[in-house]
Write a protein that holds these residues in place. Structure first.
Motif, PDB file in Angstrom:
ATOM      1  N   PRO A 204       0.834  -1.205   0.000  1.00  0.00           N
ATOM      2  CA  PRO A 204       0.000   0.000   0.000  1.00  0.00           C
ATOM      3  C   PRO A 204       0.866   1.252   0.000  1.00  0.00           C
ATOM      4  N   ALA A 205       0.343   2.333  -0.537  1.00  0.00           N
ATOM      5  CA  ALA A 205       1.129   3.556  -0.696  1.00  0.00           C
ATOM      6  C   ALA A 205       1.699   4.061   0.628  1.00  0.00           C
ATOM      7  N   ALA A 206       0.939   3.971   1.700  1.00  0.00           N
ATOM      8  CA  ALA A 206       1.378   4.500   2.992  1.00  0.00           C
ATOM      9  C   ALA A 206       2.008   3.438   3.889  1.00  0.00           C
ATOM     10  N   ALA A 207       2.224   2.244   3.352  1.00  0.00           N
ATOM     11  CA  ALA A 207       2.730   1.145   4.189  1.00  0.00           C
ATOM     12  C   ALA A 207       4.223   1.302   4.437  1.00  0.00           C
ATOM     13  N   ASN A 208       4.651   0.855   5.618  1.00  0.00           N
ATOM     14  CA  ASN A 208       6.062   0.793   5.954  1.00  0.00           C
ATOM     15  C   ASN A 208       6.598  -0.567   5.528  1.00  0.00           C
ATOM     16  N   ALA A 209       7.572  -0.560   4.610  1.00  0.00           N
ATOM     17  CA  ALA A 209       8.064  -1.818   4.050  1.00  0.00           C
ATOM     18  C   ALA A 209       8.606  -2.744   5.134  1.00  0.00           C
ATOM     19  N   GLY A 210       9.298  -2.193   6.129  1.00  0.00           N
ATOM     20  CA  GLY A 210       9.855  -3.023   7.188  1.00  0.00           C
ATOM     21  C   GLY A 210       8.784  -3.681   8.034  1.00  0.00           C
ATOM     22  N   GLU A 211       7.735  -2.926   8.386  1.00  0.00           N
ATOM     23  CA  GLU A 211       6.674  -3.482   9.218  1.00  0.00           C
ATOM     24  C   GLU A 211       5.885  -4.552   8.466  1.00  0.00           C
ATOM     25  N   VAL A 212       5.597  -4.300   7.176  1.00  0.00           N
ATOM     26  CA  VAL A 212       4.847  -5.286   6.397  1.00  0.00           C
ATOM     27  C   VAL A 212       5.666  -6.561   6.221  1.00  0.00           C
ATOM     28  N   THR A 213       6.952  -6.395   5.935  1.00  0.00           N
ATOM     29  CA  THR A 213       7.814  -7.564   5.762  1.00  0.00           C
ATOM     30  C   THR A 213       7.877  -8.388   7.042  1.00  0.00           C
ATOM     31  N   ALA A 214       8.012  -7.729   8.192  1.00  0.00           N
ATOM     32  CA  ALA A 214       8.055  -8.446   9.469  1.00  0.00           C
ATOM     33  C   ALA A 214       6.744  -9.189   9.714  1.00  0.00           C
ATOM     34  N   ALA A 215       5.608  -8.561   9.365  1.00  0.00           N
ATOM     35  CA  ALA A 215       4.310  -9.220   9.555  1.00  0.00           C
ATOM     36  C   ALA A 215       4.186 -10.444   8.652  1.00  0.00           C
ATOM     37  N   LEU A 216       4.681 -10.349   7.427  1.00  0.00           N
ATOM     38  CA  LEU A 216       4.628 -11.491   6.512  1.00  0.00           C
ATOM     39  C   LEU A 216       5.533 -12.620   6.985  1.00  0.00           C
ATOM     40  N   GLN A 217       6.684 -12.264   7.535  1.00  0.00           N
ATOM     41  CA  GLN A 217       7.573 -13.302   8.069  1.00  0.00           C
ATOM     42  C   GLN A 217       6.918 -14.031   9.233  1.00  0.00           C
ATOM     43  N   ARG A 218       6.195 -13.296  10.074  1.00  0.00           N
ATOM     44  CA  ARG A 218       5.498 -13.946  11.186  1.00  0.00           C
ATOM     45  C   ARG A 218       4.364 -14.832  10.670  1.00  0.00           C
ATOM     46  N   ALA A 219       3.687 -14.380   9.622  1.00  0.00           N
ATOM     47  CA  ALA A 219       2.564 -15.159   9.091  1.00  0.00           C
ATOM     48  C   ALA A 219       3.018 -16.484   8.495  1.00  0.00           C
ATOM     49  N   THR A 220       4.260 -16.545   8.018  1.00  0.00           N
ATOM     50  CA  THR A 220       4.772 -17.769   7.395  1.00  0.00           C
ATOM     51  C   THR A 220       5.804 -18.469   8.256  1.00  0.00           C
ATOM     52  N   ALA A 221       5.948 -18.041   9.523  1.00  0.00           N
ATOM     53  CA  ALA A 221       7.027 -18.560  10.368  1.00  0.00           C
ATOM     54  C   ALA A 221       6.949 -20.060  10.589  1.00  0.00           C
ATOM     55  N   SER A 222       5.753 -20.607  10.686  1.00  0.00           N
ATOM     56  CA  SER A 222       5.623 -22.031  11.001  1.00  0.00           C
ATOM     57  C   SER A 222       5.858 -22.935   9.791  1.00  0.00           C
ATOM     58  N   HIS A 223       6.150 -22.370   8.641  1.00  0.00           N
ATOM     59  CA  HIS A 223       6.392 -23.152   7.421  1.00  0.00           C
ATOM     60  C   HIS A 223       7.810 -22.849   6.928  1.00  0.00           C
ATOM     61  N   ALA A 224       8.712 -23.766   7.189  1.00  0.00           N
ATOM     62  CA  ALA A 224      10.120 -23.519   6.905  1.00  0.00           C
ATOM     63  C   ALA A 224      10.405 -23.314   5.423  1.00  0.00           C
ATOM     64  N   ASP A 225       9.649 -23.976   4.540  1.00  0.00           N
ATOM     65  CA  ASP A 225       9.949 -23.905   3.114  1.00  0.00           C
ATOM     66  C   ASP A 225       9.272 -22.734   2.406  1.00  0.00           C
ATOM     67  N   ILE A 226       8.380 -22.049   3.074  1.00  0.00           N
ATOM     68  CA  ILE A 226       7.707 -20.908   2.446  1.00  0.00           C
ATOM     69  C   ILE A 226       8.591 -19.679   2.579  1.00  0.00           C
ATOM     70  N   GLU A 227       8.861 -19.050   1.464  1.00  0.00           N
ATOM     71  CA  GLU A 227       9.767 -17.906   1.422  1.00  0.00           C
ATOM     72  C   GLU A 227       9.015 -16.644   1.021  1.00  0.00           C
ATOM     73  N   VAL A 228       9.443 -15.542   1.613  1.00  0.00           N
ATOM     74  CA  VAL A 228       8.913 -14.221   1.261  1.00  0.00           C
ATOM     75  C   VAL A 228       9.997 -13.494   0.479  1.00  0.00           C
ATOM     76  N   THR A 229       9.730 -13.177  -0.775  1.00  0.00           N
ATOM     77  CA  THR A 229      10.692 -12.492  -1.622  1.00  0.00           C
ATOM     78  C   THR A 229      10.027 -11.249  -2.220  1.00  0.00           C
ATOM     79  N   GLY A 230      10.753 -10.586  -3.102  1.00  0.00           N
ATOM     80  CA  GLY A 230      10.223  -9.396  -3.746  1.00  0.00           C
ATOM     81  C   GLY A 230      10.999  -8.156  -3.378  1.00  0.00           C
ATOM     82  N   SER A 231      10.637  -7.048  -4.021  1.00  0.00           N
ATOM     83  CA  SER A 231      11.375  -5.802  -3.818  1.00  0.00           C
ATOM     84  C   SER A 231      11.178  -5.230  -2.427  1.00  0.00           C
ATOM     85  N   ALA A 232      10.092  -5.595  -1.745  1.00  0.00           N
ATOM     86  CA  ALA A 232       9.811  -5.012  -0.430  1.00  0.00           C
ATOM     87  C   ALA A 232      10.898  -5.355   0.586  1.00  0.00           C
ATOM     88  N   LEU A 233      11.461  -6.575   0.488  1.00  0.00           N
ATOM     89  CA  LEU A 233      12.480  -6.979   1.455  1.00  0.00           C
ATOM     90  C   LEU A 233      13.714  -6.107   1.346  1.00  0.00           C
TER      91      LEU A 233
END
Length: 832
Positions: free
Chosen positions: A659-688
């Motif tokens: 989102p336009a007003a989103a903080n990239a660091g906060e969103v990335t941290a939230a996505l990492q927490r959402a996928t934390a229990s799945h070791a093989d699921i990776e979060v990639t992209g320009s946001a990181l």
């Protein structure tokens, strides 16, 4: 000499309010320098204590043997060896219910004497199923004693479940740039198959020195079999290893210390300008007194000596206070930063140098006003001391100043423009330095013109505003000198802000071209995403769009040497969040852009047959970044084409735009927490990458701005001091205005408007210069890396700088304005 010294001390003792600002400027400049010295030396000592703790526990370290087993067996047979224990170092991935990531994994010695840290809570590991983690990692990953997680090496193994048995009290310093730290037993390393890299710690028998033991080990390991096992490994005593490690790592602190001293030098330059301006005002006010000294027999040398002695006494006192204050601030800063683990370290020679620099700067700043003071003819004592500037102050700037200033500015701007265009940092820096010197020479004539342009704005305050504008133009040289000090600090801050904003915009542009989407979430093995992950991602601050997919086989090998790929079919929503324009038809297959660069058979326009579950279809190849979202081993086709090959393709990825007003660091941290229990699921992209870079740039910019704020503070002190002394000069004038009907609040407002005008001149000129230097610096530094530079102006930050400067100028007027308003008209008019 004694009489001259007595008169100098009497001036300071009898009129302390006159010299308060001089002392404050010295204290701030010297204090900043002393604080930088203490912080740097304390940080270096802390790094040394942190880095060398492990090495100092051993007598001899055998580092990096090619094969640890044979070397360990041979070492234990050497005379004088009390203990030889393997210590492994590697990295591992970890996954818990709260977080996942990678961490450095260090071997915990079984021998307590080799352990270089203690535990803040918990117990030591008892086997391969327990680990100790450092406090920083525990806080970051939300782990505590009793938490469970899975550790895995970098192979295809399932991983090893472990429990956190303790939290390590590991002294760490931010400048080491270390990552998460885990500590486990040798059995854990064997379970993870991470015993390839390590060293052997050796303790000597009592009575055997480390040097003797090292020589014995070298001789014992010289036979062919042992030498082959040792390979490129090295034998070094613990003390020597600690020294090597400290030299290798404390360079970070040394560089940071030099950076701090550079900012301290800027603060001292601004302080020198404030001191020189203050002395000039003071000596102008004392012109009758100095002339009377000449009339009663004082020589030119004696008058000059008295003024310089006053500067010397102020320099000594202010520098002594500054060093004391700096030591306290440096110690406090090191404690807050956590770099004082080695205790407070004070470097007497450097602190003595800081003291001496403060005294020398004060003397040099007082030298020019002193030289002017002795040129006052004795007959000037017969004239009333109106406080008006001398004739030399109101004459046009000397031709020599104009020539040198214009020449330096022209040459510097040419070099700066050339360096920016040629993407050559060294030339751009040289040009910026030379042009800045030229501009400083021209400020006495340029800034009064800026003051003239801004003066009409003071009219909104009515008659007091118009009188304030007239007062600021009464002595243009003094006003220009006062504003120049603020100009330097503001220009440097704005230069950094523009450079950082342009670097961030350039990175965003580059990331948009390199990554097809801001966020891509997928299983690294190509498996479908679990429904709960899709729901958790949707609750993390992004609107994910599904991407269907299936395993497929191509009719030819890819540049990766395999025909097996993952076929992706983005939904309409996934295509909409792409950073690059996409033209995807039912007859097209998009392959990763680098495939076409390495394989002529994958060139755009060629054909490629895709087979899924026995069904095949032939497509026309197109190259694009959209396929890069699949990690380089995926191709992209339309959803209709995928449905024809496999009607029920699962969701294998999620794509999303920030989102336009989103903080990239906060969103990335939230996505990492959402996928934390799945070791093989990776979060990639320009946001990181954007989050990491924004955090780094933001931290550096905040630090630099905070350091430069000291120079701005000194400049504001100069504005307040100039106003305060001007109020003393104009006491009869203020009393006459009061007698004519000017109210006290109007007089207060007049002084406040004058302060704001002086601050506005320095701030506006500084912002204009800072924007120019920032653009040129961005073109030179970012362009030198081969990137297409995107210039961005942080209008919000520039506005904040202007507002802060104006508010600071207003605050600087509080005391002088109150002093002016307290003047009793009858008393002031009665004074001669």
């Amino acid at each position: 000499m004694t009489a001259v010294l007595s008169r100098a001390w009497a001036q300071i003792r009898c009129y302390p309010r006159r010299v308060v600002a001089v002392v404050l400027a010295i204290v701030l400049g010297v204090g900043f320098t002393a604080a930088a010295v203490v912080f740097s030396s304390t940080t270096s000592a802390g790094l040394a204590a942190t880095i060398s703790g492990k090495a100092l526990r051993v007598d001899v370290m055998i580092s990096g043997p090619d094969s640890i087993g044979p070397v360990l067996a041979a070492t234990r047979k050497v005379e004088g060896v009390r203990l030889a224990e393997p210590l492994y170092d590697n990295s591992a991935r970890y996954t818990s219910a709260q977080a996942k990531g990678s961490a450095s994994l260090a071997s915990l010695p079984a021998e307590p004497a080799l352990r270089w840290f203690g535990l803040s809570t918990g117990s030591w590991p008892a086997g391969a199923d327990q680990i100790v983690i450092d406090a920083g990692t525990a806080e970051q990953a939300n782990l505590k004693v009793g938490s469970t997680l899975t550790l895995s090496g970098w192979g295809a193994g399932p991983g090893t479940p472990v429990t956190v048995s303790g939290i390590a009290d590991v002294a760490s310093a931010p400048l080491t740039a270390g990552n998460e730290q885990f500590f486990g037993t040798a059995a854990l390393f064997r379970a993870l198959q991470l015993t390839d890299f390590g060293s052997i710690a050796v303790l000597a028998d009592p009575g055997t020195s480390a040097g003797v033991l090292r020589d014995r080990l070298a001789a014992a390991l010289a036979d062919p079999a042992s030498a082959a096992a040792l390979g490129s490994g090295q034998l070094v005593t613990g003390a020597a290893l600690a020294h090597q490690q400290v030299l290798a790592m404390t360079g970070h602190a040394d560089v940071f210390g030099l950076l701090l001293l550079g900012f301290a030098a800027i603060a001292m330059v601004v302080a020198a300008m404030v001191i020189a301006t203050t002395f000039s005002i003071l000596l102008t006010q004392r012109r009758r007194e100095l002339a009377l000294l000449r009339c009663v027999g004082a020589s030119t040398r004696q008058v000059r000596r008295q003024v310089l002695l006053e500067g010397l006494l102020l320099g000594i006192g202010g520098s002594a206070i500054g060093v004391a204050v700096g030591i306290g601030i440096g110690a406090l800063a090191a404690g807050i930063a956590g770099t004082d683990v080695g205790g407070l370290s004070i470097d007497p020679p450097l602190l003595t140098a800081a003291f001496g620099i403060g005294v020398l700067v004060t003397l040099l700043a007082a030298a020019w006003p002193a030289a002017r003071a002795v040129r006052v003819p004795p007959l000037a004592a017969l004239r009333p001391a109106t406080g008006a500037p001398e004739e030399s102050d109101v004459r046009a700037v000397s031709r020599m100043r104009w020539i040198f200033g214009a020449l330096l500015t022209a040459c510097g701007v040419f070099a700066l423009v050339y360096g920016a265009g040629a993407r050559t940092v060294s030339i751009a820096i040289l040009g910026a330095t030379v042009s800045a010197l030229g501009i400083l020479l021209l400020t006495r004539s340029v800034l009064p013109a800026v003051l003239g342009l801004l003066s009409p704005l003071a009219g909104v305050a009515g008659a007091p505003g118009r009188m304030a504008a007239a007062n600021s133009r009464r002595n243009p040289g003094r006003s220009a000198a006062t504003s120049t000090a603020l100009l330097i600090g503001v220009a440097l801050i704005v230069t950094l802000q523009v450079g950082a904003a342009s670097a961030s915009a350039t990175l965003d542009n580059e990331l948009s071209g390199r990554y097809p989407v801001d966020v891509a979430i997928a299983d690294s093995t190509g498996k479908p995403l679990p429904p709960n992950v899709i729901d958790d991602v949707a609750a993390s601050g992004v609107d994910p769009a599904p991407v269907s997919g299936a395993a497929a086989t191509l009719d030819r090998e890819t540049p990766m040497g395999s025909r097996d790929v993952l076929v992706l079919a983005p939904s309409a929503g996934a295509l909409a969040v792409s950073n690059t324009p996409v033209s995807l038809t039912d007859e097209t297959v998009i392959v990763p852009s680098w495939w076409s660069e390495h394989d002529s058979a994958m060139m755009p326009g060629s054909t490629l047959t895709v087979t899924i579950s026995g069904r095949s279809a032939t497509f026309t190849v197109a190259a694009g970044h959209l396929a890069d979202a699949g990690g380089g081993a995926a191709v992209v086709i339309s959803q209709r084409s995928l449905q024809q090959l496999t009607p029920r393709a699962p969701t294998v990825a999620l794509w999303a735009a920030l989102p336009a007003a989103a903080n990239a660091g906060e969103v990335t941290a939230a996505l990492q927490r959402a996928t934390a229990s799945h070791a093989d699921i990776e979060v990639t992209g320009s946001a990181l990458e954007r989050a990491s870079t924004e955090s780094t740039l933001g931290s550096l910019l905040t630090l630099a701005t905070a350091l430069l704020a000291v120079a701005v503070l000194i400049a504001i002190v100069g504005i307040g001091n100039t106003l305060g002394l001007s109020v003393l000069e104009r006491s009869r004038e203020s009393a006459l205005l009061r007698a004519l009907g000017l109210q006290r609040r109007q007089l207060h407002g007049m002084v406040a408007v004058e302060a704001v005008l002086l601050a506005a001149v320095g701030a506006v000129a500084g912002i204009v210069l800072g924007v120019g230097y920032g653009i040129a610096g961005a073109l030179a530094t970012v362009g030198s890396a081969g990137r297409a530079t995107v210039i961005a102006l942080p209008w919000g930050q520039l506005g904040i700088v202007l507002v802060v400067a104006l508010v600071a100028g207003l605050l600087a007027s509080v005391v002088p304005a109150a002093r002016a308003a307290r003047v009793q008209p009858a008393v002031a008019l009665a004074e001669a």
